[in-house]
Each structure stands twice: as structure tokens, then as C-alpha cells.
Write a protein that holds these residues in place. Structure first.
Motif, PDB file in Angstrom:
ATOM      1  N   ASP A  67       0.829  -1.203   0.000  1.00 17.27           N
ATOM      2  CA  ASP A  67       0.000   0.000   0.000  1.00 17.27           C
ATOM      3  C   ASP A  67       0.865   1.256   0.000  1.00 17.27           C
ATOM      4  O   ASP A  67       0.608   2.198  -0.751  1.00 17.27           O
ATOM      5  CB  ASP A  67      -0.939  -0.020   1.204  1.00 17.27           C
ATOM      6  CG  ASP A  67      -1.999   1.059   1.131  1.00 17.27           C
ATOM      7  OD1 ASP A  67      -2.589   1.240   0.041  1.00 17.27           O
ATOM      8  OD2 ASP A  67      -2.235   1.730   2.148  1.00 17.27           O
ATOM      9  N   GLN A  68       1.904   1.253   0.809  1.00 12.71           N
ATOM     10  CA  GLN A  68       2.826   2.398   0.878  1.00 12.71           C
ATOM     11  C   GLN A  68       3.525   2.613  -0.472  1.00 12.71           C
ATOM     12  O   GLN A  68       3.626   3.736  -0.957  1.00 12.71           O
ATOM     13  CB  GLN A  68       3.864   2.158   1.981  1.00 12.71           C
ATOM     14  CG  GLN A  68       4.910   3.231   2.104  1.00 12.71           C
ATOM     15  CD  GLN A  68       6.005   2.843   3.108  1.00 12.71           C
ATOM     16  OE1 GLN A  68       6.051   1.723   3.613  1.00 12.71           O
ATOM     17  NE2 GLN A  68       6.880   3.778   3.381  1.00 12.71           N
ATOM     18  N   MET A  70       2.488   1.620  -3.461  1.00 11.98           N
ATOM     19  CA  MET A  70       1.501   2.019  -4.464  1.00 11.98           C
ATOM     20  C   MET A  70       1.141   3.496  -4.328  1.00 11.98           C
ATOM     21  O   MET A  70       1.044   4.211  -5.325  1.00 11.98           O
ATOM     22  CB  MET A  70       0.234   1.163  -4.339  1.00 11.98           C
ATOM     23  CG  MET A  70       0.479  -0.324  -4.524  1.00 11.98           C
ATOM     24  SD  MET A  70       1.136  -0.754  -6.126  1.00 11.98           S
ATOM     25  CE  MET A  70      -0.361  -0.949  -7.019  1.00 11.98           C
ATOM     26  N   LYS A  71       0.961   3.969  -3.109  1.00  6.93           N
ATOM     27  CA  LYS A  71       0.629   5.384  -2.896  1.00  6.93           C
ATOM     28  C   LYS A  71       1.776   6.280  -3.343  1.00  6.93           C
ATOM     29  O   LYS A  71       1.562   7.317  -3.975  1.00  6.93           O
ATOM     30  CB  LYS A  71       0.280   5.639  -1.430  1.00  6.93           C
ATOM     31  CG  LYS A  71      -1.085   5.116  -1.060  1.00  6.93           C
ATOM     32  CD  LYS A  71      -1.389   5.330   0.413  1.00  6.93           C
ATOM     33  CE  LYS A  71      -2.758   4.762   0.765  1.00  6.93           C
ATOM     34  NZ  LYS A  71      -3.037   4.815   2.194  1.00  6.93           N
ATOM     35  N   ALA A  72       3.001   5.881  -3.037  1.00  4.21           N
ATOM     36  CA  ALA A  72       4.164   6.681  -3.439  1.00  4.21           C
ATOM     37  C   ALA A  72       4.298   6.707  -4.960  1.00  4.21           C
ATOM     38  O   ALA A  72       4.539   7.768  -5.555  1.00  4.21           O
ATOM     39  CB  ALA A  72       5.436   6.123  -2.804  1.00  4.21           C
ATOM     40  N   GLU A  74       1.929   6.256  -7.170  1.00  3.47           N
ATOM     41  CA  GLU A  74       0.823   7.019  -7.753  1.00  3.47           C
ATOM     42  C   GLU A  74       1.132   8.512  -7.715  1.00  3.47           C
ATOM     43  O   GLU A  74       0.811   9.239  -8.649  1.00  3.47           O
ATOM     44  CB  GLU A  74      -0.475   6.717  -7.010  1.00  3.47           C
ATOM     45  CG  GLU A  74      -1.690   7.343  -7.657  1.00  3.47           C
ATOM     46  CD  GLU A  74      -2.976   6.798  -7.083  1.00  3.47           C
ATOM     47  OE1 GLU A  74      -3.947   6.716  -7.838  1.00  3.47           O
ATOM     48  OE2 GLU A  74      -3.016   6.461  -5.888  1.00  3.47           O
ATOM     49  N   HIS A  75       1.774   8.942  -6.664  1.00  2.04           N
ATOM     50  CA  HIS A  75       2.168  10.357  -6.535  1.00  2.04           C
ATOM     51  C   HIS A  75       3.242  10.715  -7.567  1.00  2.04           C
ATOM     52  O   HIS A  75       3.218  11.797  -8.137  1.00  2.04           O
ATOM     53  CB  HIS A  75       2.672  10.623  -5.116  1.00  2.04           C
ATOM     54  CG  HIS A  75       3.161  12.015  -4.910  1.00  2.04           C
ATOM     55  ND1 HIS A  75       2.311  13.098  -4.840  1.00  2.04           N
ATOM     56  CD2 HIS A  75       4.406  12.496  -4.780  1.00  2.04           C
ATOM     57  CE1 HIS A  75       3.028  14.195  -4.684  1.00  2.04           C
ATOM     58  NE2 HIS A  75       4.305  13.852  -4.639  1.00  2.04           N
ATOM     59  N   HIS A  81       0.611   1.579 -12.789  1.00  2.00           N
ATOM     60  CA  HIS A  81       0.108   0.226 -12.549  1.00  2.00           C
ATOM     61  C   HIS A  81       0.020  -0.565 -13.857  1.00  2.00           C
ATOM     62  O   HIS A  81      -0.419  -0.057 -14.867  1.00  2.00           O
ATOM     63  CB  HIS A  81      -1.266   0.296 -11.903  1.00  2.00           C
ATOM     64  CG  HIS A  81      -1.746  -0.986 -11.313  1.00  2.00           C
ATOM     65  ND1 HIS A  81      -1.385  -2.218 -11.767  1.00  2.00           N
ATOM     66  CD2 HIS A  81      -2.582  -1.244 -10.287  1.00  2.00           C
ATOM     67  CE1 HIS A  81      -1.967  -3.162 -11.056  1.00  2.00           C
ATOM     68  NE2 HIS A  81      -2.705  -2.593 -10.158  1.00  2.00           N
ATOM     69  N   LYS A 108      -5.291  -0.977  -9.585  1.00  2.00           N
ATOM     70  CA  LYS A 108      -4.434  -0.536  -8.474  1.00  2.00           C
ATOM     71  C   LYS A 108      -5.246  -0.334  -7.198  1.00  2.00           C
ATOM     72  O   LYS A 108      -4.773  -0.643  -6.108  1.00  2.00           O
ATOM     73  CB  LYS A 108      -3.618   0.698  -8.844  1.00  2.00           C
ATOM     74  CG  LYS A 108      -4.371   1.914  -9.236  1.00  2.00           C
ATOM     75  CD  LYS A 108      -3.382   3.005  -9.666  1.00  2.00           C
ATOM     76  CE  LYS A 108      -4.086   4.102 -10.435  1.00  2.00           C
ATOM     77  NZ  LYS A 108      -3.156   5.095 -10.931  1.00  2.00           N
ATOM     78  N   ARG A 109      -6.484   0.129  -7.308  1.00  2.00           N
ATOM     79  CA  ARG A 109      -7.342   0.293  -6.114  1.00  2.00           C
ATOM     80  C   ARG A 109      -7.667  -1.064  -5.504  1.00  2.00           C
ATOM     81  O   ARG A 109      -7.670  -1.230  -4.290  1.00  2.00           O
ATOM     82  CB  ARG A 109      -8.637   1.019  -6.465  1.00  2.00           C
ATOM     83  CG  ARG A 109      -8.461   2.440  -6.864  1.00  2.00           C
ATOM     84  CD  ARG A 109      -8.126   3.332  -5.669  1.00  2.00           C
ATOM     85  NE  ARG A 109      -7.611   4.594  -6.151  1.00  2.00           N
ATOM     86  CZ  ARG A 109      -6.357   5.008  -6.017  1.00  2.00           C
ATOM     87  NH1 ARG A 109      -5.479   4.278  -5.380  1.00  2.00           N
ATOM     88  NH2 ARG A 109      -5.959   6.168  -6.493  1.00  2.00           N
ATOM     89  N   GLN A 112      -4.735  -2.482  -3.581  1.00  2.00           N
ATOM     90  CA  GLN A 112      -4.646  -1.892  -2.248  1.00  2.00           C
ATOM     91  C   GLN A 112      -5.719  -2.467  -1.324  1.00  2.00           C
ATOM     92  O   GLN A 112      -5.456  -2.751  -0.156  1.00  2.00           O
ATOM     93  CB  GLN A 112      -4.756  -0.369  -2.341  1.00  2.00           C
ATOM     94  CG  GLN A 112      -3.526   0.252  -2.991  1.00  2.00           C
ATOM     95  CD  GLN A 112      -3.709   1.726  -3.312  1.00  2.00           C
ATOM     96  OE1 GLN A 112      -4.637   2.117  -4.021  1.00  2.00           O
ATOM     97  NE2 GLN A 112      -2.816   2.547  -2.787  1.00  2.00           N
ATOM     98  N   ARG A 113      -6.930  -2.658  -1.856  1.00  2.00           N
ATOM     99  CA  ARG A 113      -8.011  -3.224  -1.048  1.00  2.00           C
ATOM    100  C   ARG A 113      -7.696  -4.664  -0.658  1.00  2.00           C
ATOM    101  O   ARG A 113      -7.882  -5.078   0.492  1.00  2.00           O
ATOM    102  CB  ARG A 113      -9.323  -3.148  -1.820  1.00  2.00           C
ATOM    103  CG  ARG A 113     -10.527  -3.412  -0.919  1.00  2.00           C
ATOM    104  CD  ARG A 113     -11.836  -3.154  -1.619  1.00  2.00           C
ATOM    105  NE  ARG A 113     -12.344  -4.455  -2.033  1.00  2.00           N
ATOM    106  CZ  ARG A 113     -12.913  -4.722  -3.185  1.00  2.00           C
ATOM    107  NH1 ARG A 113     -13.062  -3.791  -4.086  1.00  2.00           N
ATOM    108  NH2 ARG A 113     -13.351  -5.929  -3.455  1.00  2.00           N
TER     109      ARG A 113
END
Length: 158
Positions: A67-68, A70-72, A74-75, A81, A108-109, A112-113
Motif C-alpha cells: 500500500d505504501q 503504491m501510494k508513493a 501514484e504520486h 500500474h 491498483k485500487r 490496495q483493497r
């Protein structure tokens, strides 16, 4: 990729009930494999975007939490993805085109889920949570996740 395939074999064995352990243990085994696959996908995305300077930062090179990562990513690069596709080969076997896959696949969502769902299932939590009766997932839920991860089709010839 080989590691993901190997972990997929374990998930398939659970889904097909070929593992003779108590049901809760087989669910835990499958969720552990799915969580590891999520981490491998995130690390593969990080590796694939190694040309983006920020991906080699100390924070990201030491990261393992899907999750960490993927968030990085995406930024840093909103379209990082992977999107599944079928390869079209010419007569010599060279890939000449990649056709997007229309079947449902792991977004990608959803990755994370799934990562969060795996963590919630695998961690017992505190004593209050331990005392609550928890709903066990159905094997079909695991199968649905796995099918989204492994969307593949036959290669096509031009």
C-alpha cells in the motif's frame, strides 16, 4: 514472476481443496500468498519505474508495504500500474502488438483493497477483536481475487 506463479499454485491448491489442513489454516495460507503477491506486484512496479529518480530514494528502496509503495508510485507517476494485455506475434515469433484485455483484472485500487483485506484477515488484532466472532471468507472470494491477478489469454498470431 516465477515467485508469483509458485505462490499461485498454493492458492489454486487451497481453492481446489487439495490441501489437507483445517479450513481456517487453508484460508490463512491462501491469504498469506495473496498478500505476498500484492507485495511482489508493488515491488515489480517500483522496479519497472526505476528510471524515475524518486523510486531510488532510501524510503522506497526499503519499502515492502504494498500500500505504501503504491501510494508513493501514484504520486510520482499516476499511470504506473500494469495493465494486462495479449501479445500478438508475427511469423517469427516477435511481438508486434499488445491488445488490452477486457476481462476483469486487478486494478491498483483493488490491489490496495486486497492487501488490506489480507492484513485484516491474517492479523488477530487485540484481545477485544480476538473475542469477537469473525466472518470467515468463502473460498470463492479467494478464487475471484486470484482470477483477477492472473488474467491471461492465449497469444495471438498476426
Amino acid at each position: 514472476m516465477e515467485e508469483i506463479k509458485n505462490r499461485g499454485e498454493v492458492v489454486r491448491a487451497v481453492v481446489r481443496r487439495r490441501i489437507s489442513v483445517p479450513p481456517i489454516v487453508s484460508l490463512e495460507l491462501a491469504y498469506l500468498q495473496l498478500r505476498m503477491v500484492c507485495e511482489l506486484i508493488a515491488l515489480a512496479c517500483l522496479t519497472a519505474h526505476g528510471d524515475v529518480p524518486e523510486t531510488t530514494s532510501k524510503r522506497l528502496t526499503k519499502a515492502y508495504n504494498a500500500d505504501q509503495i503504491m501510494k508513493a508510485l501514484e504520486h510520482l507517476h499516476p499511470d504506473f500500474h500494469p495493465i494486462p494485455g495479449r501479445q500478438v506475434h508475427d511469423q517469427t515469433g516477435e511481438v508486434v502488438e499488445v491488445i488490452p484485455v477486457d476481462e476483469p483484472h486487478l486494478t491498483k485500487r483493488e490491489l490496495q483493497r486486497l492487501y488490506g483485506e489480507c492484513g485484516d484477515f491474517l492479523h488477530r488484532g487485540n484481545i477485544e477483536q480476538l473475542m469477537k466472532v469473525r466472518r470467515l471468507p468463502e473460498v470463492s472470494e479467494i478464487d475471484t481475487w486470484f482470477k483477477k491477478i492472473t488474467v491471461v489469454g492465449s497469444d495471438l498470431r498476426a
